[in-house]
Design a protein around this motif. Structure first.
Motif, PDB file in Angstrom:
ATOM      1  N   VAL A  13      -6.213   0.372   0.061  1.00  0.00           N
ATOM      2  CA  VAL A  13      -6.525   0.982   1.359  1.00  0.00           C
ATOM      3  C   VAL A  13      -5.333   1.803   1.854  1.00  0.00           C
ATOM      4  N   LEU A  14      -4.130   1.235   1.733  1.00  0.00           N
ATOM      5  CA  LEU A  14      -2.928   1.932   2.195  1.00  0.00           C
ATOM      6  C   LEU A  14      -2.613   3.144   1.328  1.00  0.00           C
ATOM      7  N   ALA A  15      -2.859   3.025   0.016  1.00  0.00           N
ATOM      8  CA  ALA A  15      -2.638   4.173  -0.873  1.00  0.00           C
ATOM      9  C   ALA A  15      -3.599   5.305  -0.513  1.00  0.00           C
ATOM     10  N   ALA A  61      -1.594  -9.847   3.634  1.00  0.00           N
ATOM     11  CA  ALA A  61      -0.486  -9.433   4.498  1.00  0.00           C
ATOM     12  C   ALA A  61       0.826  -9.799   3.818  1.00  0.00           C
ATOM     13  N   THR A  62       1.040  -9.204   2.663  1.00  0.00           N
ATOM     14  CA  THR A  62       2.216  -9.499   1.846  1.00  0.00           C
ATOM     15  C   THR A  62       3.396  -8.620   2.271  1.00  0.00           C
ATOM     16  N   PRO A  63       4.614  -9.005   1.890  1.00  0.00           N
ATOM     17  CA  PRO A  63       5.760  -8.144   2.205  1.00  0.00           C
ATOM     18  C   PRO A  63       5.597  -6.732   1.669  1.00  0.00           C
ATOM     19  N   GLU A  64       5.022  -6.605   0.464  1.00  0.00           N
ATOM     20  CA  GLU A  64       4.857  -5.270  -0.131  1.00  0.00           C
ATOM     21  C   GLU A  64       3.894  -4.418   0.700  1.00  0.00           C
ATOM     22  N   ASN A  65       2.761  -5.014   1.093  1.00  0.00           N
ATOM     23  CA  ASN A  65       1.776  -4.255   1.862  1.00  0.00           C
ATOM     24  C   ASN A  65       2.274  -3.927   3.265  1.00  0.00           C
ATOM     25  N   ALA A  85       4.707  -1.148   3.058  1.00  0.00           N
ATOM     26  CA  ALA A  85       3.987   0.116   2.859  1.00  0.00           C
ATOM     27  C   ALA A  85       3.397   0.612   4.172  1.00  0.00           C
ATOM     28  N   ALA A  86       2.874  -0.311   4.986  1.00  0.00           N
ATOM     29  CA  ALA A  86       2.310   0.070   6.281  1.00  0.00           C
ATOM     30  C   ALA A  86       3.393   0.561   7.231  1.00  0.00           C
ATOM     31  N   LEU A  87       4.574  -0.055   7.179  1.00  0.00           N
ATOM     32  CA  LEU A  87       5.703   0.423   7.978  1.00  0.00           C
ATOM     33  C   LEU A  87       6.109   1.828   7.555  1.00  0.00           C
ATOM     34  N   LEU A 117       9.310 -19.372   2.198  1.00  0.00           N
ATOM     35  CA  LEU A 117      10.457 -18.872   2.956  1.00  0.00           C
ATOM     36  C   LEU A 117      10.959 -17.546   2.407  1.00  0.00           C
ATOM     37  N   SER A 118      10.868 -17.371   1.094  1.00  0.00           N
ATOM     38  CA  SER A 118      11.297 -16.097   0.504  1.00  0.00           C
ATOM     39  C   SER A 118      10.426 -14.957   1.006  1.00  0.00           C
ATOM     40  N   GLY A 119       9.103 -15.177   1.035  1.00  0.00           N
ATOM     41  CA  GLY A 119       8.194 -14.151   1.538  1.00  0.00           C
ATOM     42  C   GLY A 119       8.421 -13.867   3.011  1.00  0.00           C
TER      43      GLY A 119
END
Length: 207
Positions: free
Chosen positions: A148-150, A103-107, A110-112, A57-59
């Motif tokens: 990949v995003l970096a 598909a983590t909150p951090e990634n 970053a994509a947003l 739920l936190s994620g």
């Protein structure tokens, strides 16, 4: 609230808990009446699907906050600016099918921030089918999505510079933005050819 909970297959108590955790946006109020809509129902079904996939739920709360504060599809696509890319509408579950546990909150944040993702009502929008497919293919090859995003951010810096160079070349001769659009395929051909030869040179350097 009772109607929404019934449609979502959860209890009213669970729904209140989700509201307290800000997992769903507040309802529209008319006096003492709180109105929920299809976007609320879609969010609740998404939460259930993500919980079934093992997300906490936190994620999920972090993801919800990221998307609620992300750019909408109009901002993502430049409000009608010319583009050759095809946007892709996705549910959070479909996005997870592409990237799995990466598909983590951090990634996703970053994509947003990079401008790859935006929102359209209850859906996520990826700005480009080609970039989505390539990103997913690289992840399947074992490259972390964060890397990949970096790399995408660095590519963005170089391609912005290349676009500026080509625009200056055309506009310096009295060209217009219509000319830029007309000659756009030439710029793409140059970049593709140079990248192809650069990759050849890089492979030859590899021991």
């Amino acid at each position: 609230m009772a109607e929404l909970a019934r449609e979502a297959g959860i209890t009213v108590r669970t729904l209140r808990f989700y509201r307290e955790r800000k997992l769903i946006p507040p309802p529209r109020r008319e006096g003492r009446i709180a109105w929920y809509d299809d976007d609320h129902l879609a969010r609740l079904r998404t939460i259930s699907a993500l919980l079934e996939r093992g997300h906490t739920l936190s994620g999920i709360a972090e993801l919800a906050e990221a998307f609620d504060h992300g750019r909408n599809v109009g901002e993502l696509l430049g409000l009608g600016a010319p583009t050759e890319e095809t946007p892709v509408h996705l549910s959070p579950e479909e996005l997870a099918d592409y990237f799995g546990d990466q598909a983590t909150p951090e990634n996703l944040s970053a994509a947003l921030d990079l401008g790859y993702l935006g929102t359209d009502g209850g859906e996520i929008v990826h700005v480009s089918r080609r970039l989505l497919d390539v990103s997913a293919a690289l992840v399947r090859e074992g490259i972390p999505l964060a890397d990949v995003l970096a790399a995408a951010r660095r590519v963005r810096e170089h391609t912005d510079a290349l676009a500026e160079l080509f625009a200056d070349l055309v506009l310096a001769q009295g060209g217009s933005t219509d000319d830029l659009q007309r000659l756009r395929p030439l710029a793409k051909s140059v970049v593709e050819a140079e990248l192809s030869m650069a990759m050849d040179r890089r492979v030859r350097k590899q021991p």
